[in-house]
Design a protein around this motif. Structure first.
Motif, PDB file in Angstrom:
ATOM      1  N   GLU A 263      11.647  -7.432 -44.664  1.00 11.84           N
ATOM      2  CA  GLU A 263      10.818  -8.624 -44.500  1.00 11.84           C
ATOM      3  C   GLU A 263      11.476  -9.623 -43.565  1.00 11.84           C
ATOM      4  OE1 GLU A 263      10.304  -9.977 -48.467  1.00 11.84           O
ATOM      5  OE2 GLU A 263       8.850  -8.402 -49.009  1.00 11.84           O
ATOM      6  N   ARG A 264      12.784  -9.790 -43.714  1.00 12.58           N
ATOM      7  CA  ARG A 264      13.511 -10.730 -42.859  1.00 12.58           C
ATOM      8  C   ARG A 264      13.523 -10.245 -41.405  1.00 12.58           C
ATOM      9  NH1 ARG A 264      19.405 -11.968 -44.887  1.00 12.58           N
ATOM     10  NH2 ARG A 264      18.176 -12.079 -46.805  1.00 12.58           N
ATOM     11  N   ILE A 265      13.692  -8.947 -41.236  1.00 10.30           N
ATOM     12  CA  ILE A 265      13.703  -8.384 -39.876  1.00 10.30           C
ATOM     13  C   ILE A 265      12.359  -8.613 -39.192  1.00 10.30           C
ATOM     14  CG2 ILE A 265      13.716  -6.208 -38.587  1.00 10.30           C
ATOM     15  CD1 ILE A 265      15.775  -5.209 -40.654  1.00 10.30           C
ATOM     16  N   ARG A 266      11.280  -8.324 -39.914  1.00 11.12           N
ATOM     17  CA  ARG A 266       9.955  -8.490 -39.330  1.00 11.12           C
ATOM     18  C   ARG A 266       9.700  -9.962 -38.981  1.00 11.12           C
ATOM     19  NH1 ARG A 266       6.351  -4.157 -39.668  1.00 11.12           N
ATOM     20  NH2 ARG A 266       7.007  -2.413 -40.994  1.00 11.12           N
ATOM     21  N   GLU A 267      10.129 -10.872 -39.832  1.00  7.27           N
ATOM     22  CA  GLU A 267       9.917 -12.295 -39.582  1.00  7.27           C
ATOM     23  C   GLU A 267      10.703 -12.784 -38.376  1.00  7.27           C
ATOM     24  OE1 GLU A 267      11.021 -14.224 -43.169  1.00  7.27           O
ATOM     25  OE2 GLU A 267       9.241 -13.569 -44.285  1.00  7.27           O
ATOM     26  N   GLU A 268      11.920 -12.288 -38.207  1.00  4.99           N
ATOM     27  CA  GLU A 268      12.813 -12.873 -37.220  1.00  4.99           C
ATOM     28  C   GLU A 268      12.903 -12.091 -35.915  1.00  4.99           C
ATOM     29  OE1 GLU A 268      16.452 -14.455 -38.748  1.00  4.99           O
ATOM     30  OE2 GLU A 268      15.642 -14.588 -40.763  1.00  4.99           O
ATOM     31  N   LEU A 269      12.495 -10.820 -35.931  1.00  5.80           N
ATOM     32  CA  LEU A 269      12.470 -10.059 -34.676  1.00  5.80           C
ATOM     33  C   LEU A 269      11.076  -9.953 -34.077  1.00  5.80           C
ATOM     34  CD1 LEU A 269      14.958  -7.067 -35.232  1.00  5.80           C
ATOM     35  CD2 LEU A 269      15.293  -9.117 -33.857  1.00  5.80           C
ATOM     36  N   MET A 270      10.059 -10.253 -34.879  1.00  4.83           N
ATOM     37  CA  MET A 270       8.701 -10.253 -34.344  1.00  4.83           C
ATOM     38  C   MET A 270       8.491 -11.527 -33.540  1.00  4.83           C
ATOM     39  SD  MET A 270       5.736  -8.584 -34.343  1.00  4.83           S
ATOM     40  CE  MET A 270       5.391  -7.636 -35.830  1.00  4.83           C
ATOM     41  N   PRO A 271       7.881 -11.437 -32.344  1.00  5.86           N
ATOM     42  CA  PRO A 271       7.589 -12.648 -31.583  1.00  5.86           C
ATOM     43  C   PRO A 271       6.786 -13.635 -32.405  1.00  5.86           C
ATOM     44  CG  PRO A 271       7.193 -10.700 -30.254  1.00  5.86           C
ATOM     45  CD  PRO A 271       7.454 -10.217 -31.649  1.00  5.86           C
ATOM     46  N   GLY A 272       6.956 -14.916 -32.119  1.00  9.59           N
ATOM     47  CA  GLY A 272       6.305 -15.970 -32.883  1.00  9.59           C
ATOM     48  C   GLY A 272       4.802 -15.991 -32.693  1.00  9.59           C
ATOM     49  N   PRO A 273       4.074 -16.728 -33.562  1.00  8.19           N
ATOM     50  CA  PRO A 273       2.613 -16.770 -33.500  1.00  8.19           C
ATOM     51  C   PRO A 273       2.078 -17.251 -32.156  1.00  8.19           C
ATOM     52  CG  PRO A 273       3.425 -17.762 -35.525  1.00  8.19           C
ATOM     53  CD  PRO A 273       4.619 -17.504 -34.661  1.00  8.19           C
ATOM     54  N   ASP A 274       2.858 -18.102 -31.475  1.00 12.77           N
ATOM     55  CA  ASP A 274       2.390 -18.595 -30.187  1.00 12.77           C
ATOM     56  C   ASP A 274       2.416 -17.514 -29.115  1.00 12.77           C
ATOM     57  OD1 ASP A 274       5.190 -18.696 -30.544  1.00 12.77           O
ATOM     58  OD2 ASP A 274       5.402 -19.906 -28.737  1.00 12.77           O
ATOM     59  N   LEU A 275       3.138 -16.437 -29.366  1.00 12.51           N
ATOM     60  CA  LEU A 275       3.249 -15.369 -28.375  1.00 12.51           C
ATOM     61  C   LEU A 275       2.524 -14.103 -28.787  1.00 12.51           C
ATOM     62  CD1 LEU A 275       7.045 -15.719 -27.590  1.00 12.51           C
ATOM     63  CD2 LEU A 275       5.131 -16.632 -26.275  1.00 12.51           C
ATOM     64  N   LEU A 276       1.942 -14.114 -29.960  1.00 10.50           N
ATOM     65  CA  LEU A 276       1.381 -12.895 -30.516  1.00 10.50           C
ATOM     66  C   LEU A 276      -0.076 -13.114 -30.873  1.00 10.50           C
ATOM     67  CD1 LEU A 276       2.533 -10.097 -31.297  1.00 10.50           C
ATOM     68  CD2 LEU A 276       2.805 -10.975 -33.604  1.00 10.50           C
ATOM     69  N   ASP A 277      -0.940 -12.199 -30.517  1.00  6.81           N
ATOM     70  CA  ASP A 277      -2.327 -12.283 -30.961  1.00  6.81           C
ATOM     71  C   ASP A 277      -2.676 -11.009 -31.717  1.00  6.81           C
ATOM     72  OD1 ASP A 277      -3.268 -10.230 -29.127  1.00  6.81           O
ATOM     73  OD2 ASP A 277      -3.077 -11.727 -27.541  1.00  6.81           O
ATOM     74  N   VAL A 278      -3.854 -11.007 -32.291  1.00  9.88           N
ATOM     75  CA  VAL A 278      -4.205  -9.899 -33.183  1.00  9.88           C
ATOM     76  C   VAL A 278      -4.313  -8.569 -32.449  1.00  9.88           C
ATOM     77  CG1 VAL A 278      -5.373 -11.346 -34.862  1.00  9.88           C
ATOM     78  CG2 VAL A 278      -6.653 -10.472 -32.896  1.00  9.88           C
ATOM     79  N   ALA A 279      -4.456  -8.624 -31.122  1.00  3.67           N
ATOM     80  CA  ALA A 279      -4.582  -7.386 -30.355  1.00  3.67           C
ATOM     81  C   ALA A 279      -3.248  -6.891 -29.825  1.00  3.67           C
ATOM     82  CB  ALA A 279      -5.548  -7.598 -29.181  1.00  3.67           C
ATOM     83  N   ASP A 280      -2.153  -7.566 -30.144  1.00  3.19           N
ATOM     84  CA  ASP A 280      -0.851  -7.174 -29.605  1.00  3.19           C
ATOM     85  C   ASP A 280      -0.476  -5.779 -30.110  1.00  3.19           C
ATOM     86  OD1 ASP A 280       1.814  -8.714 -28.370  1.00  3.19           O
ATOM     87  OD2 ASP A 280       2.238  -6.991 -29.650  1.00  3.19           O
ATOM     88  N   PRO A 281      -0.117  -4.861 -29.208  1.00  8.98           N
ATOM     89  CA  PRO A 281       0.227  -3.491 -29.642  1.00  8.98           C
ATOM     90  C   PRO A 281       1.401  -3.439 -30.609  1.00  8.98           C
ATOM     91  CG  PRO A 281      -0.103  -3.581 -27.256  1.00  8.98           C
ATOM     92  CD  PRO A 281      -0.097  -4.997 -27.743  1.00  8.98           C
ATOM     93  N   LEU A 282       2.354  -4.371 -30.472  1.00  7.46           N
ATOM     94  CA  LEU A 282       3.513  -4.354 -31.368  1.00  7.46           C
ATOM     95  C   LEU A 282       3.086  -4.580 -32.816  1.00  7.46           C
ATOM     96  CD1 LEU A 282       6.609  -4.182 -31.613  1.00  7.46           C
ATOM     97  CD2 LEU A 282       6.678  -6.667 -31.305  1.00  7.46           C
ATOM     98  N   THR A 283       2.126  -5.458 -33.026  1.00 13.69           N
ATOM     99  CA  THR A 283       1.628  -5.714 -34.371  1.00 13.69           C
ATOM    100  C   THR A 283       1.060  -4.443 -34.991  1.00 13.69           C
ATOM    101  OG1 THR A 283       1.051  -7.973 -33.726  1.00 13.69           O
ATOM    102  CG2 THR A 283       0.059  -7.126 -35.744  1.00 13.69           C
ATOM    103  N   HIS A 284       0.252  -3.728 -34.230  1.00 12.30           N
ATOM    104  CA  HIS A 284      -0.381  -2.516 -34.747  1.00 12.30           C
ATOM    105  C   HIS A 284       0.645  -1.397 -34.941  1.00 12.30           C
ATOM    106  CE1 HIS A 284      -4.553  -3.879 -34.449  1.00 12.30           C
ATOM    107  NE2 HIS A 284      -4.151  -4.547 -33.381  1.00 12.30           N
ATOM    108  N   LEU A 285       1.562  -1.254 -34.002  1.00 12.23           N
ATOM    109  CA  LEU A 285       2.535  -0.168 -34.079  1.00 12.23           C
ATOM    110  C   LEU A 285       3.450  -0.323 -35.284  1.00 12.23           C
ATOM    111  CD1 LEU A 285       3.711   2.350 -32.692  1.00 12.23           C
ATOM    112  CD2 LEU A 285       5.237   0.824 -31.424  1.00 12.23           C
ATOM    113  N   THR A 286       4.046  -1.493 -35.432  1.00 11.74           N
ATOM    114  CA  THR A 286       4.993  -1.689 -36.536  1.00 11.74           C
ATOM    115  C   THR A 286       4.283  -1.837 -37.872  1.00 11.74           C
ATOM    116  OG1 THR A 286       5.058  -4.087 -36.133  1.00 11.74           O
ATOM    117  CG2 THR A 286       6.698  -2.732 -35.012  1.00 11.74           C
ATOM    118  N   GLY A 287       3.014  -2.262 -37.845  1.00 14.55           N
ATOM    119  CA  GLY A 287       2.257  -2.364 -39.083  1.00 14.55           C
ATOM    120  C   GLY A 287       1.864  -1.014 -39.654  1.00 14.55           C
ATOM    121  N   ALA A 288       1.965   0.024 -38.843  1.00 19.43           N
ATOM    122  CA  ALA A 288       1.611   1.373 -39.303  1.00 19.43           C
ATOM    123  C   ALA A 288       2.733   2.023 -40.100  1.00 19.43           C
ATOM    124  CB  ALA A 288       1.253   2.254 -38.106  1.00 19.43           C
TER     125      ALA A 288
END
Length: 266
Positions: free
Chosen positions: A169-194
């Motif tokens: 949980e800490r890794i995802r919070e701190e290594l994932m780009p912040g909300p200002d840089l990330l939108d729902v279509a970002d491939p990183l969100t979908h890839l790591t969420g799988a």
């Protein structure tokens, strides 16, 4: 490290992979020193270095919890943790010596310097390889060495899992780009969420139970282990899919990872 530990841990059709030698009490201290040595040799952006920092912080926290009495059976948990870490360290050593590391680790070694693979992907790919492949084999080796049944390790296995979940949980919070840089279509969100650590942990326990049941059938156990290694490696390769993107602010290093650089002396 013995020559047996340096041998690539790839199962043949006729036997289980070689196991690290039994670990004495206090072995986690040596593990921490070796992880620090690996970290000192690698540039910060190297994919193995990213995972190593994460794993070092987990190992140090596990050592503190061992000292606090958090685990029911300290000796078994310390041996399991040392055998578990020993498989990662042996994979690093095999790669360094030009040998063939397990299939589960190869994607991380192959893509460790890819400019379009993000730090979060490196961290999760390392956890995937370590939990999916190394953990069942470490559990099996610990049960064999201590002459115990799987049920005797299950409670503390869950406690180790709780610690890993907090770290994920800490890794995802701190290594994932912040909300200002990330939108729902970002491939990183979908890839790591799988990928799910909870599912990986459950799969590791079931793989261990299967290997425990197959321990009297070494040829079948060896084939099962080899297939497990390959399937975990395939998942790791998917996690490391390069994601070309416009330049973004580099994420801050996780607090847990930063703390690993200045951890108190063991």
């Amino acid at each position: 490290m013995t020559s047996a530990e340096r041998t690539p841990m790839r199962a043949g059709a006729a036997d289980l992979p070689p196991e690290p030698s039994p670990h004495a009490p206090g072995a986690l201290h040596s593990v921490v020193l070796r992880m620090r040595g690996i970290g000192a040799e690698l540039p910060q952006g190297d994919g193995v270095a990213v995972f190593n920092r994460v794993y070092l912080s987990v190992t140090q926290e596990l050592g503190r919890r061992l000292d606090s009495g958090w685990f029911t059976d300290r000796a078994s948990t310390e041996e399991l943790s040392a055998r578990f870490a020993g498989r990662y360290l042996a994979a690093v050593e095999a790669q360094r010596e030009g040998s063939r590391p397990p299939a589960s680790w190869r994607p991380l070694f192959q893509l460790r310097r890819h400019p379009y693979v993000r730090p979060l992907q490196f961290a999760l790919a390392g956890i995937n390889a370590h939990v999916g492949h190394d953990l069942p084999l470490a559990l099996l080796a610990t049960c064999r060495a201590r002459r115990t049944e799987p049920e005797e390790l299950e409670g503390d296995f869950e406690r180790v899992g709780d610690l890993l979940t907090l770290l994920e949980e800490r890794i995802r919070e701190e290594l994932m780009p912040g909300p200002d840089l990330l939108d729902v279509a970002d491939p990183l969100t979908h890839l790591t969420g799988a990928w799910s650590l909870e599912m990986a942990r459950a799969g590791a326990w079931m793989a261990f139970r299967a290997l425990w049941g197959l321990r009297v059938l070494p040829e079948l156990a060896g084939e099962f282990t080899e297939r497990l290694d390959g399937s975990v490696g395939m998942a790791g390769r998917c996690l490391l899919t390069p994601l070309p993107c416009s330049p973004r602010r580099a994420p801050a290093r996780p607090a847990a990872v930063r703390g690993a650089d200045r951890a108190p002396a063991e």
